[in-house]
Motif scaffolding. Structure first.
Motif, PDB file in Angstrom:
ATOM      1  N   SER A  42       0.809  -1.226   0.000  1.00  0.00           N
ATOM      2  CA  SER A  42       0.000   0.000   0.000  1.00  0.00           C
ATOM      3  C   SER A  42       0.845   1.280   0.000  1.00  0.00           C
ATOM      4  N   PRO A  43       1.963   1.342   0.755  1.00  0.00           N
ATOM      5  CA  PRO A  43       2.783   2.559   0.702  1.00  0.00           C
ATOM      6  C   PRO A  43       3.352   2.864  -0.684  1.00  0.00           C
ATOM      7  N   LEU A  44       3.541   1.839  -1.522  1.00  0.00           N
ATOM      8  CA  LEU A  44       4.006   2.097  -2.896  1.00  0.00           C
ATOM      9  C   LEU A  44       3.009   2.977  -3.636  1.00  0.00           C
ATOM     10  N   MET A  45       1.735   2.628  -3.490  1.00  0.00           N
ATOM     11  CA  MET A  45       0.697   3.384  -4.184  1.00  0.00           C
ATOM     12  C   MET A  45       0.334   4.664  -3.440  1.00  0.00           C
ATOM     13  N   ALA A  46       0.589   4.692  -2.128  1.00  0.00           N
ATOM     14  CA  ALA A  46       0.363   5.917  -1.365  1.00  0.00           C
ATOM     15  C   ALA A  46       1.252   7.034  -1.887  1.00  0.00           C
ATOM     16  N   ARG A  47       2.403   6.671  -2.462  1.00  0.00           N
ATOM     17  CA  ARG A  47       3.338   7.654  -3.011  1.00  0.00           C
ATOM     18  C   ARG A  47       2.929   8.122  -4.403  1.00  0.00           C
ATOM     19  N   CYS A  48       1.811   7.581  -4.907  1.00  0.00           N
ATOM     20  CA  CYS A  48       1.333   7.961  -6.242  1.00  0.00           C
ATOM     21  C   CYS A  48      -0.053   8.591  -6.221  1.00  0.00           C
ATOM     22  N   CYS A  49      -0.758   8.528  -5.065  1.00  0.00           N
ATOM     23  CA  CYS A  49      -2.107   9.085  -4.959  1.00  0.00           C
ATOM     24  C   CYS A  49      -2.061  10.612  -4.943  1.00  0.00           C
ATOM     25  N   THR A  50      -3.040  11.229  -5.577  1.00  0.00           N
ATOM     26  CA  THR A  50      -3.098  12.689  -5.634  1.00  0.00           C
ATOM     27  C   THR A  50      -4.196  13.275  -4.750  1.00  0.00           C
ATOM     28  N   SER A  51      -4.990  12.404  -4.107  1.00  0.00           N
ATOM     29  CA  SER A  51      -6.045  12.872  -3.202  1.00  0.00           C
ATOM     30  C   SER A  51      -6.392  11.764  -2.225  1.00  0.00           C
ATOM     31  N   GLU A  52      -6.725  12.149  -0.983  1.00  0.00           N
ATOM     32  CA  GLU A  52      -7.135  11.154   0.004  1.00  0.00           C
ATOM     33  C   GLU A  52      -8.475  10.525  -0.350  1.00  0.00           C
ATOM     34  N   ARG A  53      -9.236  11.142  -1.241  1.00  0.00           N
ATOM     35  CA  ARG A  53     -10.499  10.553  -1.686  1.00  0.00           C
ATOM     36  C   ARG A  53     -10.277   9.232  -2.422  1.00  0.00           C
ATOM     37  N   GLN A  54      -9.103   9.064  -2.991  1.00  0.00           N
ATOM     38  CA  GLN A  54      -8.823   7.865  -3.774  1.00  0.00           C
ATOM     39  C   GLN A  54      -8.608   6.626  -2.899  1.00  0.00           C
ATOM     40  N   GLY A  55      -8.416   6.822  -1.600  1.00  0.00           N
ATOM     41  CA  GLY A  55      -8.040   5.725  -0.720  1.00  0.00           C
ATOM     42  C   GLY A  55      -9.014   4.562  -0.701  1.00  0.00           C
ATOM     43  N   ARG A  56     -10.308   4.848  -0.545  1.00  0.00           N
ATOM     44  CA  ARG A  56     -11.293   3.760  -0.452  1.00  0.00           C
ATOM     45  C   ARG A  56     -11.332   2.967  -1.750  1.00  0.00           C
ATOM     46  N   HIS A  57     -11.300   3.653  -2.858  1.00  0.00           N
ATOM     47  CA  HIS A  57     -11.347   2.989  -4.160  1.00  0.00           C
ATOM     48  C   HIS A  57     -10.110   2.131  -4.382  1.00  0.00           C
ATOM     49  N   ILE A  58      -8.949   2.661  -4.044  1.00  0.00           N
ATOM     50  CA  ILE A  58      -7.692   1.977  -4.362  1.00  0.00           C
ATOM     51  C   ILE A  58      -7.357   0.891  -3.345  1.00  0.00           C
ATOM     52  N   PHE A  59      -7.345   1.216  -2.063  1.00  0.00           N
ATOM     53  CA  PHE A  59      -6.879   0.274  -1.053  1.00  0.00           C
ATOM     54  C   PHE A  59      -7.968  -0.712  -0.619  1.00  0.00           C
ATOM     55  N   TYR A  60      -9.123  -0.184  -0.191  1.00  0.00           N
ATOM     56  CA  TYR A  60     -10.205  -1.076   0.228  1.00  0.00           C
ATOM     57  C   TYR A  60     -10.784  -1.810  -0.979  1.00  0.00           C
ATOM     58  N   GLY A  61     -10.948  -1.090  -2.084  1.00  0.00           N
ATOM     59  CA  GLY A  61     -11.541  -1.682  -3.285  1.00  0.00           C
ATOM     60  C   GLY A  61     -10.707  -2.796  -3.871  1.00  0.00           C
TER      61      GLY A  61
END
Length: 502
Positions: free
Chosen positions: A258-277
């Motif tokens: 998850s930290p790999l992609m955390a370094r590529c996210c541009t908004s905290e709104r993306q978290g549920r879609h990317i990590f939980y989804g």
């Protein structure tokens, strides 16, 4: 078939309803700048579109785990479906979301730094070691298995030369790819090839599910068949099944990704879609393979399709039964061409986790040494020793490596969940979080997985292997450790409240 469809529905509703609740408990700040925007370096901190980040995250975590793990889990019977569904929604999805979002909040920190910041320096050092061991074991697993499958795939083609039917040849090819994926910028290789791998993985899952539902629905296991343990080797359902099905329900490895992609996210709104989804999507993939392995009738020694998976394993002792199951189901249900594509999908799934496992290991070491990674020679200083270790371990028996990976994997998840519990508790009492008792969302799975992890190492053959009459000691010890951790948390929380009040 009813159990299968209800399970799919439950996973989708879990994403929509519980995933949103997790997001609210965490308390996202959409206007907050993310590390991808504030620390862009063109190597690891690279802003990417949300759909691409989701695809990379899904492929990172969906290696052999939701396929091989689900197949091994269905040996225990329909109870596997319950763990895949409930584990994905209430444990795995929460674990992956928290590890990703905490990394965003902590400037893209790797998992050991996240856990250490909440649980202390001693735990930080332990997590650094445990994470590196886990990632090396996983990379070794996800290098040897696809090499073996590729060699078998080529051996079925009469035009293939001997070099292409050699596992060692494919091992070297995959190793070279892993080396490049570890040191090159994330958008140069991983970001470009993953859409192709994703298409193969999608074809595999949809194809297997369609044939199973369309032609073999009458053979599918149902919860009404009973939740009794169907494993024939004498090992108990608890805790063995909860470790066998790791990546399809809850996996500590995901916390390193998850930290790999955390370094590529541009908004905290993306978290549920990317990590939980992505965890829910992986749960669906695990569900498909568990249902397929449970409903398929395997060939006996005369070639008659009449054996259950337990009976099939009994006549193939010492072999990688999960790989044999994938090969049998893919070729039987999807035909020669479809079967080849499905097997390649399995191969790509494992490769796309192995490459990012090494990349995660590099970043963990870099964080520990405070060594910037924008310069390629500094990336090589860390990577080359790891390459040597991984290549050397690739010649160790797969089954031995996989067993120790499984326990290390779930133990890592325990520490991540406890760190998230501490973080949520502090947020609730210092930042005025909107939900009281929100930390129970991570504490409950943390306690459960503590029980699983401790009892497993005491009962499992690769652990202390307590005999049947002494297994109660394993359960009692697991309960005692869980109770001690709960008491320690209660003592800490009281001190935390006192400190805040002052």
């Amino acid at each position: 078939m009813i159990t299968f469809f209800l399970s799919i529905l439950a996973l989708v509703l879990g994403y929509v309803l519980y995933g949103r609740l997790v997001e609210r408990v965490f308390g996202i700040e959409p206007e907050r700048s993310t590390p991808a925007l504030t620390q862009t370096d063109g190597v690891d901190y690279v802003p990417l579109p949300a759909w691409r980040i989701f695809l990379i995250q899904f492929l990172n975590i969906a290696g052999l785990g939701p396929i091989f793990g689900a197949i091994m889990g269905i040996f225990y019977g329909p109870a596997a479906f319950l763990w895949i569904v409930l584990g994905s929604i209430f444990a795995g999805g929460v674990h992956d979301y928290m590890s990703g979002m905490l990394s965003i909040r902590k400037n893209g920190a790797s998992l050991p730094e996240i856990v250490g910041s909440e649980l202390g320096m001693g735990i930080r050092q332990f997590m650094r070691l445990l994470s590196i061991v886990l990632l090396v074991l996983l990379t070794t697993n996800f290098m040897t298995s696809p090499a073996t499958l590729l060699a078998k795939l080529c051996s079925s083609d009469p035009l293939s030369t001997s070099i292409f039917t050699s596992s060692l040849f494919w091992l070297c090819i995959i190793f070279l790819y892993y080396a490049l994926a570890t040191v090159l910028p994330i958008d140069k290789l991983i970001g470009r090839f993953y859409p192709i791998f994703g298409g193969l993985l999608l074809f595999m899952g949809v194809g297997i599910a369609a044939v199973m539902v369309g032609a073999h629905s009458g053979d599918m296991l149902e919860l009404t068949d009973g939740l009794q343990n169907r494993q024939t080797n004498g090992l108990p359902l608890f805790p063995m099944m909860f470790v066998s099905i790791a990546c399809g329900a809850l996996s500590g490895f995901h916390g390193t990704q998850s930290p790999l992609m955390a370094r590529c996210c541009t908004s905290e709104r993306q978290g549920r879609h990317i990590f939980y989804g992505a965890m829910i999507a992986e749960g669906i993939l695990a569900l498909i393979w568990a249902a397929a392995a449970g409903s398929f009738r395997f060939p006996d020694l005369e070639g008659n399709a009449c054996l259950t998976i337990q009976e099939y394993a009994a006549i193939h002792p010492g072999e990688n039964i999960a790989a044999l199951v994938v090969n049998e189901i893919s070729r039987s249900w999807l035909g020669i061409v479809g079967g080849i594509i499905a097997v390649i999908g399995v191969i790509s799934a494992s490769i796309t986790s192995g490459d990012t496992a090494l990349r995660s290991a590099r970043l963990i070491v870099a964080d520990f040494l405070h060594l910037e990674q924008k310069t390629i020679w500094k990336r090589l200083v860390i990577s080359v020793p790891m390459f040597a270790v991984v290549f050397g371990m690739s010649f160790v028996d797969f089954n031995i490596v996989w067993r120790y990976f499984a326990w290390t994997n779930q133990t890592l998840a325990v520490f991540t969940l406890w760190a998230a519990t501490v973080y949520l508790y502090k947020q609730e009492h210092t930042a005025g979080a909107p939900y009281r008792w929100g930390y129970l969302m991570t504490m409950v799975p943390a306690l459960f997985m503590t029980m699983v992890s401790v009892s497993y190492i005491l009962i499992a053959p690769e652990g202390f292997h307590l005999p049947l009459q002494w297994r109660w000691i394993g359960y009692a010890a697991a309960a005692a450790v869980s109770m001690v951790l709960l008491i320690l948390f209660a003592v800490w929380s009281k001190k935390c409240q006192t400190k805040i009040a002052k």
